[in-house]
Design a protein around this motif. Structure first.
Motif, PDB file in Angstrom:
ATOM      1  N   ILE A  51       0.866  -1.174   0.000  1.00  0.00           N
ATOM      2  CA  ILE A  51       0.000   0.000   0.000  1.00  0.00           C
ATOM      3  C   ILE A  51       0.904   1.225   0.000  1.00  0.00           C
ATOM      4  N   LEU A  52       0.575   2.213  -0.822  1.00  0.00           N
ATOM      5  CA  LEU A  52       1.338   3.453  -0.878  1.00  0.00           C
ATOM      6  C   LEU A  52       0.472   4.596  -0.359  1.00  0.00           C
ATOM      7  N   ASN A  97      -2.157  11.898  -7.249  1.00  0.00           N
ATOM      8  CA  ASN A  97      -2.587  10.512  -7.084  1.00  0.00           C
ATOM      9  C   ASN A  97      -2.680   9.785  -8.420  1.00  0.00           C
ATOM     10  N   LYS A  98      -3.300  10.415  -9.402  1.00  0.00           N
ATOM     11  CA  LYS A  98      -3.494   9.724 -10.678  1.00  0.00           C
ATOM     12  C   LYS A  98      -2.194   9.629 -11.479  1.00  0.00           C
ATOM     13  N   ASN A  99      -1.299  10.580 -11.288  1.00  0.00           N
ATOM     14  CA  ASN A  99       0.017  10.470 -11.922  1.00  0.00           C
ATOM     15  C   ASN A  99       0.777   9.259 -11.366  1.00  0.00           C
ATOM     16  N   ILE A 100       0.732   9.081 -10.053  1.00  0.00           N
ATOM     17  CA  ILE A 100       1.395   7.932  -9.436  1.00  0.00           C
ATOM     18  C   ILE A 100       0.767   6.625  -9.922  1.00  0.00           C
ATOM     19  N   VAL A 101      -0.553   6.583  -9.948  1.00  0.00           N
ATOM     20  CA  VAL A 101      -1.249   5.367 -10.389  1.00  0.00           C
ATOM     21  C   VAL A 101      -0.893   5.026 -11.835  1.00  0.00           C
ATOM     22  N   ALA A 102      -0.868   6.045 -12.697  1.00  0.00           N
ATOM     23  CA  ALA A 102      -0.538   5.807 -14.102  1.00  0.00           C
ATOM     24  C   ALA A 102       0.878   5.265 -14.257  1.00  0.00           C
ATOM     25  N   GLN A 103       1.816   5.805 -13.479  1.00  0.00           N
ATOM     26  CA  GLN A 103       3.190   5.326 -13.560  1.00  0.00           C
ATOM     27  C   GLN A 103       3.307   3.897 -13.026  1.00  0.00           C
ATOM     28  N   LEU A 104       2.564   3.572 -11.979  1.00  0.00           N
ATOM     29  CA  LEU A 104       2.582   2.199 -11.455  1.00  0.00           C
ATOM     30  C   LEU A 104       1.989   1.224 -12.476  1.00  0.00           C
ATOM     31  N   GLN A 105       0.935   1.638 -13.168  1.00  0.00           N
ATOM     32  CA  GLN A 105       0.370   0.771 -14.210  1.00  0.00           C
ATOM     33  C   GLN A 105       1.402   0.516 -15.307  1.00  0.00           C
ATOM     34  N   LEU A 114      -6.967   6.189  -4.386  1.00  0.00           N
ATOM     35  CA  LEU A 114      -8.058   6.298  -3.422  1.00  0.00           C
ATOM     36  C   LEU A 114      -7.931   7.517  -2.518  1.00  0.00           C
ATOM     37  N   THR A 115      -9.079   8.069  -2.135  1.00  0.00           N
ATOM     38  CA  THR A 115      -9.178   8.906  -0.953  1.00  0.00           C
ATOM     39  C   THR A 115      -9.841   8.057   0.130  1.00  0.00           C
ATOM     40  N   GLY A 116      -9.904   8.573   1.325  1.00  0.00           N
ATOM     41  CA  GLY A 116     -10.589   7.837   2.379  1.00  0.00           C
ATOM     42  C   GLY A 116     -12.077   7.696   2.141  1.00  0.00           C
ATOM     43  N   PHE A 162      -3.185   5.662  -1.492  1.00  0.00           N
ATOM     44  CA  PHE A 162      -3.995   6.625  -0.749  1.00  0.00           C
ATOM     45  C   PHE A 162      -3.359   8.008  -0.770  1.00  0.00           C
ATOM     46  N   CYS A 163      -4.178   9.021  -1.053  1.00  0.00           N
ATOM     47  CA  CYS A 163      -3.735  10.400  -0.864  1.00  0.00           C
ATOM     48  C   CYS A 163      -4.170  10.858   0.534  1.00  0.00           C
ATOM     49  N   ALA A 164      -3.813  12.090   0.888  1.00  0.00           N
ATOM     50  CA  ALA A 164      -4.028  12.577   2.251  1.00  0.00           C
ATOM     51  C   ALA A 164      -5.406  13.226   2.413  1.00  0.00           C
ATOM     52  N   LEU A 165      -6.450  12.537   1.941  1.00  0.00           N
ATOM     53  CA  LEU A 165      -7.821  13.023   2.073  1.00  0.00           C
ATOM     54  C   LEU A 165      -8.694  11.933   2.679  1.00  0.00           C
ATOM     55  N   THR A 166      -9.530  12.324   3.639  1.00  0.00           N
ATOM     56  CA  THR A 166     -10.485  11.406   4.256  1.00  0.00           C
ATOM     57  C   THR A 166     -11.883  12.034   4.138  1.00  0.00           C
ATOM     58  N   HIS A 167     -12.848  11.470   4.859  1.00  0.00           N
ATOM     59  CA  HIS A 167     -14.190  12.074   4.878  1.00  0.00           C
ATOM     60  C   HIS A 167     -14.819  11.829   6.239  1.00  0.00           C
ATOM     61  N   ASP A 168     -15.906  12.576   6.522  1.00  0.00           N
ATOM     62  CA  ASP A 168     -16.512  12.484   7.852  1.00  0.00           C
ATOM     63  C   ASP A 168     -17.796  11.660   7.888  1.00  0.00           C
ATOM     64  N   GLY A 169     -18.214  11.106   6.742  1.00  0.00           N
ATOM     65  CA  GLY A 169     -19.447  10.333   6.698  1.00  0.00           C
ATOM     66  C   GLY A 169     -20.683  11.170   6.464  1.00  0.00           C
TER      67      GLY A 169
END
Length: 281
Positions: A51-52, A97-105, A114-116, A162-169
């Motif tokens: 997990i990154l 986030n999407k730049n990292i994902v694209a490079q990993l692909q 993902l965000t939280g 995961f990026c540094a974003l979550t949510h409160d529900g």
């Protein structure tokens, strides 16, 4: 042990105590394309589940300035007002986030960004206002992570990023410290995997002399750590990171490693890497 813990413990038994690496990277990797490419190659080469977790680097600050939004910081911490939240959502959850994902692909690693909020994986609480109002900043507790959903992603062959974003529900995104997210993930998933938490930053590891890379401390246990603190050998800026690391270990994380992103490949080569923190006596 509650029902969820029982399920996760059974899953861990079924997996034969599989290994999991949770790795957090910061601006020193993100802000340099060569460093990032080299790191992602080494990350992909690690065996087993991964997990990154990433922060935001300088891009959010630069975009804020371009849009005429003045970054607000107190004691090195970002104040996340509504305009800043919009910027970090675009940058953390989108561009980086999407730049990292694209490079990993590209490297053959089937990553999923993902965000939280995605899959209700990380639910935080808005930081209460005390002496400072930090705005839309999220704090985590022991119930914030939904480990079973993350285990399902890993079992399906995905590498969560995961990026540094979550949510409160309640529909609100929250800016949340990436170090804290990485530690919380490690603790929550330690019931299902032999989990190693790795913080990659700009130094070789924990140093006796902050200005001397050759002064690396290769291993620290709780007793050694107490001595280092008492003798004021460890730089004050490392204390919160180390305190959180030993808390994670006390909660079941196998080990925490702090080291330079350029040296991550040493794990695959069975060579020393950074400073390893364990509960070994």
């Amino acid at each position: 042990m509650n029902k969820n813990d029982t399920v996760l413990a059974a899953e861990r038994s079924n997996k034969g105590n599989a290994d999991l690496y949770i790795i957090k990277i910061g601006g020193n990797v993100i802000d340099n394309s060569e460093n990032l490419h080299r790191f992602l190659k080494d990350f992909t080469a690690l065996p087993g589940n991964k997990i990154l977790v990433h922060g935001g680097g300088k891009v959010a600050t630069q975009l804020s300035e371009t849009l005429g939004i003045e970054p607000k910081m107190i004691d090195g911490r970002r104040i996340t007002d509504i305009e800043t939240l919009r910027v970090v959502t675009m940058v953390y959850g989108g561009l980086i986030n999407k730049n990292i994902v694209a490079q990993l692909q590209r490297l053959g690693n089937n990553a999923i960004g993902l965000t939280g909020a995605d899959g209700d994986l990380i639910r935080a609480k808005k930081r209460p206002v005390k002496t400072v109002d930090y705005g839309f900043v999220g704090d985590l507790d022991e119930n914030s992570i939904k480990p079973q959903n993350i285990v399902s992603l890993l079992d399906a062959g995905f590498t969560p990023v995961f990026c540094a974003l979550t949510h409160d529900g309640d529909g609100q995104l929250l800016n949340t410290n990436a170090d804290t997210i990485a530690s919380a993930l490690a603790v929550a998933l330690a019931k299902s995997y032999n989990t190693t938490l790795i913080y990659c930053f700009e130094k070789k590891g924990v140093l006796k002399d902050i200005n001397d890379e050759s002064s690396l401390i290769e291993q620290i246990n709780p007793h050694h750590y107490a001595t280092l603190k008492e003798e004021k050998i460890i730089h004050s800026g490392m204390l919160p990171k180390l305190d959180n690391a030993f808390t994670a270990i006390a909660c079941g994380v196998k080990a925490v490693i702090i080291g330079h992103s350029d040296d991550l490949g040493n794990i695959k080569r069975n060579q020393p890497f950074g400073t390893q923190l364990t509960d070994n006596k």
